[in-house]
Motif scaffolding. Structure first.
Motif, short mmCIF file in Angstrom:
data_model
loop_
_atom_site.label_atom_id
_atom_site.label_comp_id
_atom_site.label_asym_id
_atom_site.label_seq_id
_atom_site.Cartn_x
_atom_site.Cartn_y
_atom_site.Cartn_z
N CYS A 178 -21.59 -4.88 -6.92
CA CYS A 178 -21.91 -4.86 -8.62
C CYS A 178 -20.61 -5.31 -9.36
CB CYS A 178 -22.05 -3.26 -8.77
SG CYS A 178 -21.73 -2.72 -10.55
N PHE B 85 -14.70 2.51 -12.96
CA PHE B 85 -16.16 2.47 -12.70
C PHE B 85 -16.63 3.28 -11.57
CE2 PHE B 85 -20.43 0.29 -11.85
CZ PHE B 85 -21.16 1.05 -12.63
N CYS C 97 -22.11 0.19 -16.33
CA CYS C 97 -23.09 -0.35 -15.67
C CYS C 97 -23.81 -1.08 -16.80
CB CYS C 97 -24.19 0.89 -15.27
SG CYS C 97 -25.60 0.43 -14.73
N ILE D 29 -27.61 -4.62 -14.28
CA ILE D 29 -27.82 -5.94 -13.53
C ILE D 29 -28.61 -5.71 -12.27
CG2 ILE D 29 -26.64 -7.93 -12.54
CD1 ILE D 29 -24.14 -6.81 -13.93
N CYS E 85 -27.48 -3.66 -7.55
CA CYS E 85 -27.37 -2.62 -6.61
C CYS E 85 -28.81 -2.27 -5.81
CB CYS E 85 -26.80 -1.35 -7.26
SG CYS E 85 -27.62 -0.85 -8.83
S1 SF4 Z 1 -27.20 -1.81 -12.47
FE1 SF4 Z 1 -26.36 -1.46 -10.32
S2 SF4 Z 1 -25.11 -3.26 -9.85
FE2 SF4 Z 1 -25.93 -3.42 -11.97
S3 SF4 Z 1 -23.88 -2.88 -13.38
FE3 SF4 Z 1 -25.44 -1.08 -12.89
S4 SF4 Z 1 -24.43 -0.12 -11.19
FE4 SF4 Z 1 -23.86 -2.16 -10.91
#
Ligand code: SF4
Ligand code: SF4
Ligand code: FES
Lengths: 122, 235
Positions: free
Chosen positions: B156, B166, B203, B206, B209
């Protein structure tokens, strides 16, 4: 809990809501502007002037201007706290970040004041 | 012969990390990446990596396999390489390397600790156990299965940039696991602990994860649920 002195809402939820709400306002504003331009292909200066100085457009433009300022601030503040940090840049991180945020704040305020001046000056 | 490229770094002897090439005889079989690693270790006993269960339940062998985080023990070589080309193994990104494929997970665990990963209930303790309706128990499905392998958080970008502020997808999935638990009485406190500009709101959706979780879990969805509850509480 991580607190911060420079985020606009001082809390993640506020910033998040501000960012979304201002995006909607800006979206609708540009639709209104582009819609007007498309609806008036033979646009004259006086028509454009009349449209932009109507109370409705003045209020809307002012709201859009403030929305843009808030949106830009929250966005750039976030960028600065991602990339201009001690983790990324070492000891230079914090002074650079503060300087960047100060410049962003200054430019934003200048644009808002200047924008209002233009809006009521035409 | 399978060509394997492994990230090597021993802080005691190396000035910087490098990639080392190995030729592994797989006997024509489609092995799991972990099996390939143990064959490589037979050639070169200095390779360091973690593993324990070798069946996808302990979460020890999270690593970056051909650019994607995953568990070596349950990732077939064919899946990693797309059936051709070499296998490239690197440590999980964004975490300090202890040696070779072993990373220091302290920052990851610190975030996990912050969300208070245990049930808090300050009503009197019942004589036998705290009961829960089956429907309420169902709400924990897709949350409790996390094995803390760190594949998600270390993929991430928001966690790479702010690993100390975070919480990251793994921690947030667990935060929601306790927020959603009807037996927990600390829900409001849990929510307001996440209501700053970094812990949850870094977050960006994206979904890296979700893309890598070897257990098929969805941290982004859990993050969305927490955000909605904050919105409900805060407006
Ligand atoms: S969706 Fe998942 S990978 Fe993307 S910013 Fe949020 S926690 Fe991170
Ligand atoms: S959510 Fe998935 S990827 Fe993340 S730590 Fe848990 S099991 Fe691993
Ligand atoms: S060795 Fe336990 S998850 Fe892979």
């Amino acid at each position: 809990m991580v607190t911060s002195v420079t985020s606009l809402g001082k809390n993640g939820l506020y910033d998040w809501v501000i960012q979304r709400a201002t995006a909607v306002i800006l979206g609708v504003y540009f639709v209104a502007i582009i819609g007007f331009l498309i609806a008036n292909p033979e646009l004259t200066y006086s028509q454009w002037h009349g449209y932009m100085t109507s109370t409705y457009m003045r209020v809307f433009t002012l709201i859009a201007l403030l929305a843009m300022a808030a949106h830009a601030w929250v966005g750039l503040w976030t960028v600065s706290t991602d990339y201009l940090t001690t983790r990324q840049l070492g000891a230079a991180g914090t002074p650079l970040r503060i300087a960047f945020q100060a410049v962003c704040a200054l430019v934003t305020i200048v644009y808002v004041v200047w924008g209002i001046q233009i809006l009521w000056g035409i | 012969m399978l060509q394997v490229s492994i990230y090597r770094y021993n802080p005691d002897t190396d000035t910087e990390p490098y990639m080392k090439e190995y030729q592994i005889d797989t006997g024509g079989k489609d092995l799991m990446v972990l099996d390939v690693l143990s064959l490589a270790k037979e050639q070169d006993s200095t390779i360091a990596y973690r593993r324990s269960c070798r069946e996808g339940v302990c979460g020890s062998d999270g690593m970056n396999i051909n650019g994607k985080n995953g568990l070596a023990c349950i990732t077939p070589v064919s899946e990693a390489t797309g059936g051709k080309g070499k296998l490239v193994l690197r440590p999980l990104p964004g975490l300090p390397v202890v040696r070779d494929l072993v990373v220091d997970m302290t920052m990851f665990y610190n975030q996990y600790e912050k969300i208070k990963p245990y049930l808090v209930n300050n009503t009197p303790v019942p004589p036998i156990e705290r009961l829960q309706d089956p429907e309420d128990r169902d709400k924990l499905d897709g949350l409790y299965e996390c094995i803390l392998c760190a594949c998600c958080s270390s993929s991430c970008p928001s966690f790479w940039w702010n690993p100390e502020k975070f919480i990251g997808p793994a921690g947030l999935l667990q935060a929601y696991r306790f927020i959603a638990d009807t037996r927990d009485t600390m829900t409001e406190q849990r929510l307001s602990d996440l209501d700053d500009p970094f812990s949850l709101f870094r977050c960006r959706g994206i979904m890296n994860c979700v893309n890598v979780c070897p257990k098929g879990l969805n941290p982004t969805k859990a993050i969305g649920h927490i955000r909605n509850q904050l919105l409900q509480q805060g407006t």
